[in-house]
Write an enzyme that holds these catalytic residues in place. Structure first.
Site: not given
Ligand code: HMG
Ligand code: MG
Length: 300
Positions: A17, A208, A239
Site C-alpha cells: 500500500d 488511512h 490507493c
Molecule cells: P481489466 O482491464 O478489466 O482486466 O483490469 P482484464 O481481465 O480485462 O484483462 C486485461 C489485461 O490485463 C489482460 O492482458 C490480462 O491478462 C491482464 P492483455 O491481454 O491486455 O495483455 N491482467 C493481469 N495482468 C497481471 N495481473 C493480473 C491481471 N489480470 C488481468 N492480476 C484488473 C482488471 C483487476 C486487472 C485491474 O483493474 C487491476 O489490476 N486493478 C488493480 C487495482 C489496484 O491494484 N488497486 C490498489 C490495491 S487495492 C487498495 O489499495 C485498497 C486496500 O489498501 C484497502 C483500502 O485501503 O481500501 C487493499
Molecule cells: Mg489501503
C-alpha cells in the site's frame, strides 16, 4: 477503565500500500532492503506486493521478483484481484493471498473494473482453489465506512460482504477506511458488530490517516476487541483509484502508542524508523510521522 488486549499483531503494508501510489519506479533492490529492514524490526506479517495489471499499477510490476527474493518470515501476503493474480501469486510461491473488493460499487468499478457483485462471483472459485491448496486467504474490504464517489456506506452492506467472504472461506477480513473519513464511534460500532457476528475469523482494521483520525479509530477498535492492525512504515500509502486517500497510519506511531499502553507487538519502534530511513530517499512524499521526526533528530 479501558478494556485492552495484551498483544496486538501489526500487519505491515508499507511495501504494498505504501509504495503502489509512487509514480517513480522504486528499484527492486530498494524495496527488498525496505522489506528486510522491516523484518529486522520484528514485523512478522507483511503485505509484500500485488499481482495486479502492470498497466493499472506499474509500481507493482516486479511482484514476482519481490516474492521470490524475500526471506520467508512469518506470514507474507500478496494481493490478487482475480484468478490471474492468484495464479501468478501461486507460481511465485506465495503462501498467503489477499483478495480485495470495495463495498461501494463505484469504487470497485474504478479499482478493479467490475461491479462489487461481479467481483464477488469471480472470487468465489478463486478462494476455493486457494483454500484447496492450503493457502491463507485474507479479504480486504475497501470503502467500509466512506466512499470517495458514494459518500457514507451503510454498515449492513459491509457486514453482509464480510459474511459472504467468510462463507467463501476467507481466513481474515481486513476492513478498511480507504479515504480516512471514519470517526471513533463508527469504528467502534462496526468492529464491535463484526466481532460479535463473525467471532471465528481474524479481524483486522486498516485505517488511512487522511484526517489524522486513524489513531483515535484504532483506540476505538481496540475497545471493540480488534487486535490486528494494518499499518505502514513512514505513513506511506494510498490507493491510486481512491481520490483523496493519503497514507496509512504509521507503523512507528501505532507501535509507540501500543508500547506506552503496555500492549506487546514484538516490533521495535527505532528499527521501524531505521527501515523508514531505508525507503525515504526513494519515495516522492516527505515523511513526517511523529516517531520518525524524533528519530531523525536523535531524540528517540
Ligand atoms: P481489466 O482491464 O478489466 O482486466 O483490469 P482484464 O481481465 O480485462 O484483462 C486485461 C489485461 O490485463 C489482460 O492482458 C490480462 O491478462 C491482464 P492483455 O491481454 O491486455 O495483455 N491482467 C493481469 N495482468 C497481471 N495481473 C493480473 C491481471 N489480470 C488481468 N492480476 C484488473 C482488471 C483487476 C486487472 C485491474 O483493474 C487491476 O489490476 N486493478 C488493480 C487495482 C489496484 O491494484 N488497486 C490498489 C490495491 S487495492 C487498495 O489499495 C485498497 C486496500 O489498501 C484497502 C483500502 O485501503 O481500501 C487493499
Ligand atoms: Mg489501503
Amino acid at each position: 477503565m479501558f478494556i485492552l488486549p495484551n498483544n496486538v499483531t501489526i500487519i505491515e503494508v508499507g511495501p504494498r500500500d505504501g509504495l503502489q501510489n509512487e509514480k517513480k519506479q522504486v528499484h527492486e533492490q530498494d524495496k527488498l532492503a525496505f522489506i528486510g529492514a522491516l523484518q529486522g524490526a520484528g514485523i512478522t506479517e507483511m503485505e509484500l506486493t500485488s499481482f495486479v495489471s502492470p498497466k493499472w499499477v506499474p509500481q507493482m510490476a516486479d511482484a514476482k521478483a519481490i516474492v521470490e527474493k524475500t526471506q520467508r518470515i512469518g506470514r507474507q501476503f500478496v494481493l490478487a484481484p482475480n484468478a490471474k493474480g492468484a495464479e501468478l501469486a501461486l507460481a511465485a510461491g506465495a503462501q498467503s493471498v489477499a483478495v480485495f473488493v470495495g463495498v461501494s460499487n463505484s469504487f470497485n468499478q474504478k479499482n478493479i473494473n467490475r461491479s462489487t457483485d461481479d467481483s464477488m462471483q469471480a472470487l468465489e472459485p478463486v478462494i476455493a482453489n486457494l483454500k484447496a491448496k492450503g493457502i491463507f486467504v485474507r479479504a480486504c474490504i475497501s470503502t467500509a465506512f466512506y466512499c470517495p464517489y458514494e459518500g457514507k456506506i451503510d454498515p449492513t452492506a459491509v457486514i453482509a460482504l464480510c459474511k459472504r467472504f467468510v462463507a467463501m472461506g476467507a481466513d481474515e477480513l481486513s476492513v478498511a477506511d480507504t479515504i480516512g473519513m471514519a470517526n471513533p464511534q463508527e469504528s467502534y460500532a462496526l468492529f464491535k458488530t463484526l466481532k460479535e457476528e463473525l467471532p471465528d475469523v481474524y479481524l483486522t482494521a486498516h485505517f488511512h490517516d487522511t484526517r489524522k483520525m486513524a489513531m483515535a479509530n484504532i483506540f476505538a477498535a481496540l475497545q471493540a476487541g480488534v487486535d490486528r492492525f494494518d499499518t505502514s512504515a513512514g505513513g506511506l500509502g494510498g490507493c491510486p483509484f481512491a481520490p483523496g486517500a493519503t497514507g496509512n497510519v504509521a507503523t512507528e506511531d501505532v507501535v509507540h502508542m501500543l508500547d506506552t499502553l503496555g500492549i506487546e507487538t514484538g516490533v521495535d519502534v527505532k528499527k521501524v524508523c531505521q527501515a523508514v530511513g531505508v525507503i525515504a530517499p526513494h519515495v516522492s512524499r516527505p515523511i513526517d510521522t511523529g516517531m520518525y521526526r524524533l528519530f531523525e533528530n536523535d531524540q528517540l
